[in-house]
Design an enzyme around this catalytic site. Structure first.
Site, PDB file in Angstrom:
ATOM      1  CE1 TYR A 125      -3.533  -2.834   0.569  1.00 47.27           C
ATOM      2  CE2 TYR A 125      -4.625  -0.785   0.835  1.00 47.27           C
ATOM      3  CZ  TYR A 125      -4.606  -2.048   0.720  1.00 47.27           C
ATOM      4  OH  TYR A 125      -5.924  -2.708   0.338  1.00 47.27           O
ATOM      5  CE  LYS A 192       2.870 -17.966   0.479  1.00 44.20           C
ATOM      6  NZ  LYS A 192       2.133 -18.873   0.815  1.00 44.20           N
ATOM      7  CG  ASP A 225      -0.695 -20.139   2.329  1.00 48.13           C
ATOM      8  OD1 ASP A 225      -0.312 -19.617   3.571  1.00 48.13           O
ATOM      9  OD2 ASP A 225      -0.126 -20.558   1.504  1.00 48.13           O
ATOM     10  CG  ASP A 249      -7.532  -4.649   1.736  1.00 44.82           C
ATOM     11  OD1 ASP A 249      -8.799  -4.078   2.163  1.00 44.82           O
ATOM     12  OD2 ASP A 249      -7.472  -4.842   0.491  1.00 44.82           O
TER      13      ASP A 249
END
Ligand code: NAD
Length: 359
Positions: A125, A192, A225, A249
């Protein structure tokens, strides 16, 4: 308590309707407000040459508290998101999104009660982007070839994902402090790091270091995930989730889905000096002007604002009144009806009237 001066940004799309409903409900609590109304978004570009006029930032800096409707980010106009710009300009480094089931909400789940703490200033972002074919992009592609031995094609566009120790420390500390103050038992850091070693890896390493100062709160980390799958299968295992911006988000909308949808998912953007309250959802342009959208996410953002300014009693009364309206299931918008085509669904303003009637 005296009057509260609050910057009021109606937004666009469904923003006007839900902001009007929210203002009426907040005033009906008996708390006294002095609203300073300012406009941002697509509708003011013609007048000010920008979707974020300086007066908006000045007003929030002065009043320190703002409540805002959603603002459309038109695709392909050259203007970046006003919502993201506000968070960055005012250094609103926390995006706090409590997700809680209110009895009576049609959902696959009940008893969800978790809190999302999303980093709000960096990650993908940050707005550091390189357009396909631009001279800087070619330079960057050359640089990557020289330093990383990776050959990126000239048809690449590139977005950068900066994650810093300082911003991560701040957001993770906020998550733990929030947990302590609100009787929460666990913080989960989502990342991640297995793939993104130098960005998410740094986020995880920093989160682990901060967690050491809070031995009274359980800490765990999960890959994003897997977190998505676990949230759908067994959401009860989560309590406070702390995430970098983009995962925050996406997971915010996933969690809104667990509690009955975006119509009941509130949010707060918090910094050291100012706080800005807005729902998780966007401007839902297809419902603009139809008195159809659910104002509850915005009203619940108002509840977060009341708590933030110390009006705890009014916050409790308002949340209770809203919960009663949901439980009765009569004066609720289409999205909270078992059948979304139910012709008895209430309109935006009727929902506000019903809540006011229960205050
Ligand atoms: P959206 O959140 O506006 O809508 C997603 C879905 O949820 C739609 O089906 C919509 O009709 C429904 N929905 C949303 N709010 C609702 C409400 N209050 N009551 C009932 N149904 C509701 O997402 P989108 O369509 O992807 O985005 C529309 C615009 O909003 C885009 O320009 C986007 O950039 C912007 N946006 C702004 C913010 C913000 O102001 N903070 C946040 C997200 C998206």
């Amino acid at each position: 308590m005296g009057k509260h001066r609050v910057t009021f940004i109606p937004g666009d799309g469904i923003g006007y309707e839900i902001s009007d409903a929210t203002k009426r409900v907040l005033e009906a609590t008996g708390v006294e407000f002095e609203w300073e109304t300012v406009q941002a978004g697509a509708d003011v570009i013609a007048e000010y040459g920008t979707p974020l006029p300086q007066a908006v930032l000045d007003s929030i800096r002065k009043n320190k508290i703002a409540i805002k409707g959603p603002i459309t980010t038109p695709i392909g106009t050259g203007f970046r998101s006003v919502n993201v710009a506000l968070r960055k300009e005012l250094n609103l480094y926390v995006c706090l999104r409590p997700c809680k089931t209110y009895p009576g909400v049609p959902s696959r789940y009940n008893n969800i009660d978790l809190v999302i703490v999303r980093e709000n200033t960096e990650d993908l972002y940050a707005g550091i982007e390189y357009q396909k074919g631009a001279p800087e992009t070619k330079e960057l592609i050359d640089f990557v070839r020289r330093t990383n031995k990776q050959h990126l094609g000239g048809d690449c566009g590139i977005s950068l994902k900066p994650i810093s120790v300082s911003a991560t420390e701040k957001i993770v500390r906020y998550a733990f402090e929030y947990a302590l103050k609100n009787g929460r038992r666990k913080v989960t850091a989502v990342h991640k790091a297995n793939i993104l070693k130098f960005s998410d890896g740094l986020f995880l390493e920093t989160a682990r270091a901060v967690a050491k100062s809070y031995p009274q709160i359980e800490f765990e980390d999960k890959i994003v995930d897997n977190t998505c799958m676990q949230l759908v299968q067994n959401p009860g295992q989560f309590d406070v989730l702390v995430l970098p911006n983009l995962y925050g988000d996406i997971i915010s909308d996933l969690c809104a889905g667990l509690i009955g949808g975006l119509g009941v998912a509130p949010g707060a953007n918090i910094g050291y000096n100012c706080a800005l309250f807005e729902p998780t959802h966007g401007s839902a342009p297809k419902y603009k002007g139809q008195n159809k959208a659910n104002p509850m996410a915005q009203i619940l953002s108002g509840v977060l604002m009341l708590r933030h300014i110390g009006e705890t009693d009014a916050a409790d009364r308002l949340e209770k009144a809203l919960a009663l309206v949901i439980k009765e299931g009569k004066s609720v918008t289409y999205d909270l009806k078992a059948d979304r085509n139910d012709p008895t669904a209430a309109g935006t303003s009727q929902v506000a009237d019903a809540i006011i009637g229960k205050l």
